[in-house]
Design an enzyme around this catalytic site. Structure first.
Site, PDB file in Angstrom:
ATOM      1  N   LYS A  73       4.674   6.214  -8.145  1.00 52.03           N
ATOM      2  CA  LYS A  73       6.069   6.144  -8.582  1.00 52.03           C
ATOM      3  C   LYS A  73       6.232   5.079  -9.664  1.00 52.03           C
ATOM      4  O   LYS A  73       6.847   5.312 -10.695  1.00 52.03           O
ATOM      5  CB  LYS A  73       6.966   5.830  -7.383  1.00 52.03           C
ATOM      6  N   GLU A 106      -4.114  -0.713  -6.914  1.00 50.99           N
ATOM      7  CA  GLU A 106      -5.168   0.149  -6.359  1.00 50.99           C
ATOM      8  C   GLU A 106      -5.252   1.460  -7.143  1.00 50.99           C
ATOM      9  O   GLU A 106      -6.336   1.919  -7.517  1.00 50.99           O
ATOM     10  CB  GLU A 106      -4.879   0.454  -4.883  1.00 50.99           C
ATOM     11  N   GLY A 116       9.277   5.782  -1.945  1.00 49.27           N
ATOM     12  CA  GLY A 116       7.903   6.263  -1.928  1.00 49.27           C
ATOM     13  C   GLY A 116       7.511   6.886  -0.601  1.00 49.27           C
ATOM     14  O   GLY A 116       6.940   7.968  -0.543  1.00 49.27           O
ATOM     15  N   ARG A 117       7.904   6.228   0.512  1.00 46.79           N
ATOM     16  CA  ARG A 117       7.492   6.752   1.826  1.00 46.79           C
ATOM     17  C   ARG A 117       8.312   7.953   2.263  1.00 46.79           C
ATOM     18  O   ARG A 117       8.121   8.485   3.345  1.00 46.79           O
ATOM     19  CB  ARG A 117       7.544   5.643   2.854  1.00 46.79           C
ATOM     20  N   GLU A 156       7.410   0.012   7.247  1.00 44.54           N
ATOM     21  CA  GLU A 156       7.839  -0.459   5.912  1.00 44.54           C
ATOM     22  C   GLU A 156       9.361  -0.319   5.772  1.00 44.54           C
ATOM     23  O   GLU A 156       9.987  -0.916   4.905  1.00 44.54           O
ATOM     24  CB  GLU A 156       7.135   0.311   4.796  1.00 44.54           C
ATOM     25  N   HIS A 209      -9.512   7.701  26.165  1.00 43.10           N
ATOM     26  CA  HIS A 209     -10.819   7.049  26.286  1.00 43.10           C
ATOM     27  C   HIS A 209     -10.909   5.857  25.354  1.00 43.10           C
ATOM     28  O   HIS A 209     -12.000   5.413  25.004  1.00 43.10           O
ATOM     29  CB  HIS A 209     -11.910   8.076  25.976  1.00 43.10           C
ATOM     30  N   LYS A 239       1.184  -8.962  -3.380  1.00 46.02           N
ATOM     31  CA  LYS A 239       0.761  -8.397  -4.669  1.00 46.02           C
ATOM     32  C   LYS A 239       0.649  -9.499  -5.720  1.00 46.02           C
ATOM     33  O   LYS A 239      -0.318  -9.562  -6.483  1.00 46.02           O
ATOM     34  CB  LYS A 239       1.774  -7.355  -5.142  1.00 46.02           C
TER      35      LYS A 239
END
Ligand code: F6P
Length: 566
Positions: free
Chosen positions: A223, A229, A284-285, A370, A401, A529
């Site tokens: 965005k 990254e 974004g999410r 977030e 488990h 950041k």
């Protein structure tokens, strides 16, 4: 009648919109009610109502929510609904859908619902109906998908695309990754999608292995188009492409982008015609419904992507129209508040008993943590009450488990959402029955528990000497009385998955309304950041630079020594 607005200020009562949630009489009523429920067990609530399963279930958009295995009564629901009303949930929902600036700190709407709105809808941002923009972008997505599926998008050397490398992180990665994983049975067409997110070079190195540059398309999803990254991976991908013999002119055939920052994308080298838009009125999410969802289209085709949108739209309609007591997202949110603020639960587990939903917990971690991981109210005052819990989880039956021991006998209360389809896509009917039995057994065991006396009796009945049975019994007791929800759907399809995702989006929104926090910003990611940028520069300097502290300085020195000469 409680006064609101100007009259309230004149009379000294703070208007409800500025009263902290835990200062409301509705909150106090819930606290008193919780104390009354202390001696009541979930088992007793079932014993007292033969139709409890029916009375504490909700249906919407192809989903069925069984919330009967919670420590709550009809009175609880009434009090929770009263709290929601006191927090203005109904008007908040209307504002969300209307395009009001519900994201207060950024002065933006949050219109992920517009991404799946009906074609003729009229939803305005700064006076402009944005639905035509959404629809034209969907048309472009459909056309690109059609071209790629038909082999009609030749690469620089004329060969059709076979592999798509999707580069993005957070909301530009988790949603597409989760949906393409979940809807594997619907996969069609010639394309194979690979995802890369981590700045760790190991990730893109792994993803690029075995690829043919001539038949590989790179989708850079960001965005902001500034995420460290994603840009690092995009640069590595571009370098790889050129090293493999691709030319600068070929880049246009092998790189597309999804972004709200077109100038940065074209500056990177993506042809303007290959840029798909995003908008600042979608977080974004909350963006997998936009062109961020292109990998979903590539994987399962545009028609199934439209079914995903339709399922979310169905849940939107339910969320907007259903009364609070029957409103599935509101119920899930109010149960989360009930456990977080009145029973002290510090975390919440999501355990899908469906291998195809194995990445859903990771997706929901960003969506919820977030959004709800804030401790400052909308008015800037510190919240003096708990807000978003840790959300975690993993696929069942594997979790039995791994971490279910803690759920059953741990010292903390951890409410659980079990999610399981009634019918599988595979043909192994007996294994699906075993899976379903395992899922139901976990909710039942959490609720029923097993007393030390029962454990003792079972041990003696199994032939163990009484002294040994007495020694072991306390270790084998299960406290029980632990809550869980069970969400089912007939089958996991694009439609029911769309509804499920929208359900959790609206659960998060409702939590934000109750906790008086903004679920649409994420200022908490900025400091890390900034520090990463400074430290990155520092690690480039031979002598290092001013360190924040001796730990950071010491680590920088160790890193530099280990990598000297690289
Ligand atoms: O984690 C911070 C964040 O901004 C998320 O909200 C977002 O989904 C992710 O980074 C990626 O951002 P972008 O899509 O701008 O690269």
């Amino acid at each position: 009648m409680r006064r609101t607005g100007a009259s309230a200020v004149l009379t000294g009562n703070t208007p409800p919109e500025t009263t902290a949630p835990n200062g409301l009489p509705e909150w106090q009523s819930l606290a008193a009610h919780r104390r009354e429920l202390e001696p009541v067990t979930i088992q007793a609530l079932f014993d007292g109502d033969a139709r409890r399963f029916e009375h504490f279930s909700a249906r919407a958009a192809g989903l069925h929510l069984d919330f009967s295995k919670n420590r709550l009564t009809r009175q609880t629901l009434l009090l929770l609904a009263a709290l929601a009303r006191a927090r203005g949930l109904e008007s908040a929902i209307a504002r969300l859908f209307s395009g009001a600036e519900v994201n207060g700190t950024e002065g933006r709407p949050a219109l992920h619902t517009a991404l799946r709105a009906p074609e003729g809808a009229d939803i305005r941002v700064h006076g402009e109906n944005i639905v035509p923009l959404v629809q034209s972008t969907l048309a472009r997505m459909k056309d690109l998908t059609r071209q790629l599926h038909a082999g009609a998008w030749p690469g620089g050397t004329g060969k059709p695309v076979r592999d798509v490398v999707c580069i993005g992180i957070g909301g530009s990665h988790l949603g597409p990754k989760m949906v393409t994983t979940a809807l594997r049975p619907y996969r069609n067409g010639p394309l194979r999608c690979r995802f890369v997110a981590n700045i760790d070079g190991a990730h893109i190195t792994e993803v690029l292995q075995g690829l043919d540059a001539e038949t590989t398309l790179f989708l850079v999803a960001s965005k902001s188009f500034t995420t460290r990254e994603t840009l690092a991976n995009a640069r590595t991908a571009r370098d790889w492409f050129l090293q493999q013999g691709g030319s600068e002119t070929d880049l246009a055939r092998h790189f597309i982008a999804v972004t709200a920052n077109t100038p940065r994308a074209t500056e990177f080298g993506v042809a303007p015609a290959n840029v798909f838009p995003m908008w600042d009125w979608v977080g974004g999410r909350y963006s997998l419904w936009s062109a961020i969802g292109l990998p979903i289209c590539f994987s399962i085709g545009f028609e199934h992507f439209q079914a995903l949108l339709a399922g979310a739209r169905e849940m939107d309609t339910h969320f907007r129209d259903a009364p609070i007591a029957e409103n599935m997202p509101a119920l899930l949110a109010l149960l989360a508040v009930w456990h977080r603020n009145f029973w002290g639960a510090a975390s919440h587990a999501v355990v899908p008993y469906d291998h195809s939903l194995r990445t859903l917990p990771a997706y929901l971690q960003q969506l919820d943590m977030e959004s709800s991981g804030k401790s400052v109210r909308n008015n800037g005052q510190a919240a003096d009450y708990p807000t978003g819990p840790v959300l975690w989880g993993g696929e069942g039956s594997n979790g039995q488990h791994a971490f279910h021991q803690l759920l059953h006998q741990g010292s903390d209360l951890v409410p659980v959402d079990f999610i399981v389809p009634l019918r599988p896509h595979h043909g192994l009917a007996d294994q699906h029955t075993q899976l379903f039995a395992s899922c139901l057994s976990q909710g039942a065991a959490l609720m029923h528990g097993r007393t030390a006396a029962e454990a003792y009796g079972e041990l003696v009945a199994s032939g163990l000497p009484e002294t040994e049975a007495k020694r072991l019994a306390p270790h084998k007791a299960h406290p029980g009385n632990r809550p869980s929800n069970t969400l089912t759907m007939d089958q996991l399809t694009p439609r029911t998955l769309g509804a499920l995702i929208a359900l959790y989006e609206h659960r998060v929104f409702t939590q934000g309304v109750i906790w008086d926090i903004n679920p649409f910003d994420q200022w908490g990611v900025e400091l890390g950041k900034q520090l990463a940028g400074a430290l990155y520069e520092q690690l480039q300097q031979p002598a290092g630079g001013r360190a924040l502290d001796s730990s950071t300085a010491g680590q920088c020195a160790r890193y530099s020594a280990a990598n000297r000469g690289r």
